[in-house]
Design an enzyme around this catalytic site. Structure first.
Site, PDB file in Angstrom:
ATOM      1  N   HIS A  51     103.795  41.544  88.055  1.00 36.69           N
ATOM      2  CA  HIS A  51     103.533  40.227  88.245  1.00 36.69           C
ATOM      3  C   HIS A  51     104.709  39.326  88.539  1.00 36.69           C
ATOM      4  O   HIS A  51     106.014  39.792  88.294  1.00 36.69           O
ATOM      5  CB  HIS A  51     102.617  39.616  87.242  1.00 36.69           C
ATOM      6  CG  HIS A  51     103.110  39.979  85.834  1.00 36.69           C
ATOM      7  ND1 HIS A  51     104.311  39.330  85.199  1.00 36.69           N
ATOM      8  CD2 HIS A  51     102.871  40.543  84.811  1.00 36.69           C
ATOM      9  CE1 HIS A  51     104.644  39.758  84.007  1.00 36.69           C
ATOM     10  NE2 HIS A  51     103.585  40.462  83.490  1.00 36.69           N
ATOM     11  N   HIS A  82     107.719  39.950  86.025  1.00 38.26           N
ATOM     12  CA  HIS A  82     108.646  41.206  86.190  1.00 38.26           C
ATOM     13  C   HIS A  82     109.367  40.828  87.499  1.00 38.26           C
ATOM     14  O   HIS A  82     110.680  41.105  87.842  1.00 38.26           O
ATOM     15  CB  HIS A  82     107.833  42.293  86.682  1.00 38.26           C
ATOM     16  CG  HIS A  82     106.866  42.919  85.553  1.00 38.26           C
ATOM     17  ND1 HIS A  82     105.542  42.758  85.619  1.00 38.26           N
ATOM     18  CD2 HIS A  82     107.198  43.290  84.088  1.00 38.26           C
ATOM     19  CE1 HIS A  82     104.913  43.282  84.725  1.00 38.26           C
ATOM     20  NE2 HIS A  82     105.811  43.864  83.660  1.00 38.26           N
ATOM     21  N   SER A 116     101.338  38.204  82.120  1.00 39.14           N
ATOM     22  CA  SER A 116     101.172  39.463  81.255  1.00 39.14           C
ATOM     23  C   SER A 116     100.369  40.394  81.990  1.00 39.14           C
ATOM     24  O   SER A 116      99.195  40.007  82.426  1.00 39.14           O
ATOM     25  CB  SER A 116     100.690  39.241  79.744  1.00 39.14           C
ATOM     26  OG  SER A 116     100.454  40.624  79.070  1.00 39.14           O
ATOM     27  N   SER A 117     100.571  41.661  82.063  1.00 37.90           N
ATOM     28  CA  SER A 117      99.916  42.855  82.447  1.00 37.90           C
ATOM     29  C   SER A 117      98.570  42.616  81.833  1.00 37.90           C
ATOM     30  O   SER A 117      97.419  42.817  82.269  1.00 37.90           O
ATOM     31  CB  SER A 117     100.462  44.181  82.809  1.00 37.90           C
ATOM     32  OG  SER A 117     101.633  44.059  83.355  1.00 37.90           O
ATOM     33  N   ARG A 118      98.586  42.134  80.529  1.00 37.41           N
ATOM     34  CA  ARG A 118      97.326  42.329  79.572  1.00 37.41           C
ATOM     35  C   ARG A 118      96.345  41.058  79.892  1.00 37.41           C
ATOM     36  O   ARG A 118      95.201  41.421  79.527  1.00 37.41           O
ATOM     37  CB  ARG A 118      97.753  42.501  78.249  1.00 37.41           C
ATOM     38  CG  ARG A 118      98.208  43.837  77.763  1.00 37.41           C
ATOM     39  CD  ARG A 118      98.434  43.772  76.375  1.00 37.41           C
ATOM     40  NE  ARG A 118      98.867  45.172  76.028  1.00 37.41           N
ATOM     41  CZ  ARG A 118     100.229  45.514  75.609  1.00 37.41           C
ATOM     42  NH1 ARG A 118     101.113  44.843  75.733  1.00 37.41           N
ATOM     43  NH2 ARG A 118     100.479  46.924  75.377  1.00 37.41           N
TER      44      ARG A 118
HETATM   45  P1  AMP Z   1     106.089  45.013  80.555  1.00 36.30           P
HETATM   46  O1  AMP Z   1     105.794  45.747  81.825  1.00 36.30           O
HETATM   47  O2  AMP Z   1     105.228  44.335  80.054  1.00 36.30           O
HETATM   48  O3  AMP Z   1     106.596  45.911  79.556  1.00 36.30           O
HETATM   49  O4  AMP Z   1     107.547  44.028  80.870  1.00 36.30           O
HETATM   50  C1  AMP Z   1     108.611  44.478  81.376  1.00 36.30           C
HETATM   51  C2  AMP Z   1     109.726  43.364  81.387  1.00 36.30           C
HETATM   52  O5  AMP Z   1     109.265  42.102  82.124  1.00 36.30           O
HETATM   53  C3  AMP Z   1     109.964  43.091  79.902  1.00 36.30           C
HETATM   54  O6  AMP Z   1     111.404  42.653  79.968  1.00 36.30           O
HETATM   55  C4  AMP Z   1     109.300  41.725  79.775  1.00 36.30           C
HETATM   56  O7  AMP Z   1     109.704  40.805  78.655  1.00 36.30           O
HETATM   57  C5  AMP Z   1     109.318  41.047  81.223  1.00 36.30           C
HETATM   58  N1  AMP Z   1     108.231  40.183  81.335  1.00 36.30           N
HETATM   59  C6  AMP Z   1     106.853  40.405  81.035  1.00 36.30           C
HETATM   60  N2  AMP Z   1     106.237  39.187  81.393  1.00 36.30           N
HETATM   61  C7  AMP Z   1     107.048  38.266  81.658  1.00 36.30           C
HETATM   62  C8  AMP Z   1     107.022  36.904  81.864  1.00 36.30           C
HETATM   63  N3  AMP Z   1     105.707  36.263  81.745  1.00 36.30           N
HETATM   64  N4  AMP Z   1     107.923  36.355  81.932  1.00 36.30           N
HETATM   65  C9  AMP Z   1     109.295  36.868  81.831  1.00 36.30           C
HETATM   66  N5  AMP Z   1     109.284  38.142  81.850  1.00 36.30           N
HETATM   67  C10 AMP Z   1     108.380  38.796  81.598  1.00 36.30           C
END
Ligand code: AMP
Length: 282
Positions: free
Chosen positions: A34, A37, A185-187
């Site tokens: 999203h 990322h 958030s992916s969630r």
């Molecule tokens: P994840 O796929 O959730 O493990 O996240 C991968 C990276 O993207 C991590 O460094 C997260 O902190 C970052 N990330 C996820 N959501 C956001 C967001 N809303 N804003 C900024 N960075 C994000």
């Protein structure tokens, strides 16, 4: 954009880039990309010659009763989005290649990982630092990009890189939010429409706490925490897991809201666990 699954193929690409004198930027993710990322991919693309986006749902950072199996996955869409944002290579290793039989090595950062999410997700940060260490060894990035959305994770990775003399610069990008304040958030994909509305309570609570400090000059930690508890308590679909007000540099306890302060919370909306945070300079 090229997809690479095999560790040896990745090493080959890294070797080629290094030989050509190109810098490498790494954006580690669990996929279902999203704007949060993609903002990191764009930063990497503006800084580095070759941008590697890793997509790996890392089993060892999930607890037994957590959502490893259900975690959303959509590689086709990830590939297109990452390409548009300036990614060059998508690294999607297999679990069996990352953790083959006999695997026995883990990396653990102490202290920083004990409170906040670490207190509620035993083993989570050990899984994160281990996989990030492996990704650093495989990709050999000049820079690696993480989001402030996972504030405790970003500090932990910085600590690990410094403590273990890793030859990588860790950069942290701001939290990217939807228009109504909900952090991407992916969630969020787990949320029903009512739950998605209820999820606004995280940013609302953080904003109230910020205003209490900045506008009303309230510097008592307990009072600011109570304000968050009250706000989350007023949302019937939300259940507060923790609200913490800590030193923003090392997550240690503080006796008053002064200096660089991190306000962080985790809230369950139905069965979905969401986190958010805000940094204050007081
Ligand atoms: P994840 O796929 O959730 O493990 O996240 C991968 C990276 O993207 C991590 O460094 C997260 O902190 C970052 N990330 C996820 N959501 C956001 C967001 N809303 N804003 C900024 N960075 C994000």
């Amino acid at each position: 954009m090229q997809i690479v699954r095999e560790l040896d193929d990745l090493r080959g690409e890294v070797k080629k880039a290094k030989k050509e004198g190109k810098s490498i930027g790494l954006v580690p993710t669990m996929g279902f990309l999203h704007e949060g990322h993609l903002s990191l991919v764009r930063s990497a693309s503006s800084q580095d010659d070759v941008v590697v986006v890793s997509v790996f749902v890392n089993p060892i950072q999930f607890g037994e009763n957590e959502d490893y199996e259900d975690y959303p996955r959509d590689l086709e869409s990830d590939l297109q989005k990452a390409r548009e944002a300036g990614g060059d290579l998508m690294f999607c290793p297999r679990v069996a290649d990352m953790y083959p039989p006999g695997y026995a090595t883990f990396v653990e950062v102490e202290r920083l990982t004990e409170g906040l999410c670490g207190a509620n997700r035993p083993g989570h940060f050990r899984g994160v630092t281990t996989v990030v260490n492996k990704l650093f060894n495989l990709v050999e990035p000049d820079r690696a990009y993480f989001g402030q959305k996972d504030a405790q994770q970003a500090l932990t990775i910085k600590r690990m890189a410094e403590d273990l003399n890793m030859n990588v610069e860790v950069r942290v990008g701001p939290v990217i939010r939807e228009e109504d304040g909900v952090a991407l958030s992916s969630r969020n994909s787990y949320l029903s429409p009512e739950e998605r509305r209820a999820a606004r309570v995280l940013y609302r609570a953080l904003s109230k706490a910020r205003d209490l400090v900045y506008i009303d000059k309230e510097y008592r930690v307990e009072t600011v925490r109570q304000c968050i508890e009250d706000e989350v308590g007023g949302e019937p679909l939300a259940q507060l897991e923790y609200a913490e007000i800590v030193n923003g540099d090392d997550l240690s306890s503080i006796s008053e809201v002064k200096g660089n302060v991190l306000i962080a919370l985790a809230v369950k909306i139905g069965s979905t666990r969401l986190i958010d945070n805000m940094l204050l300079e007081v």
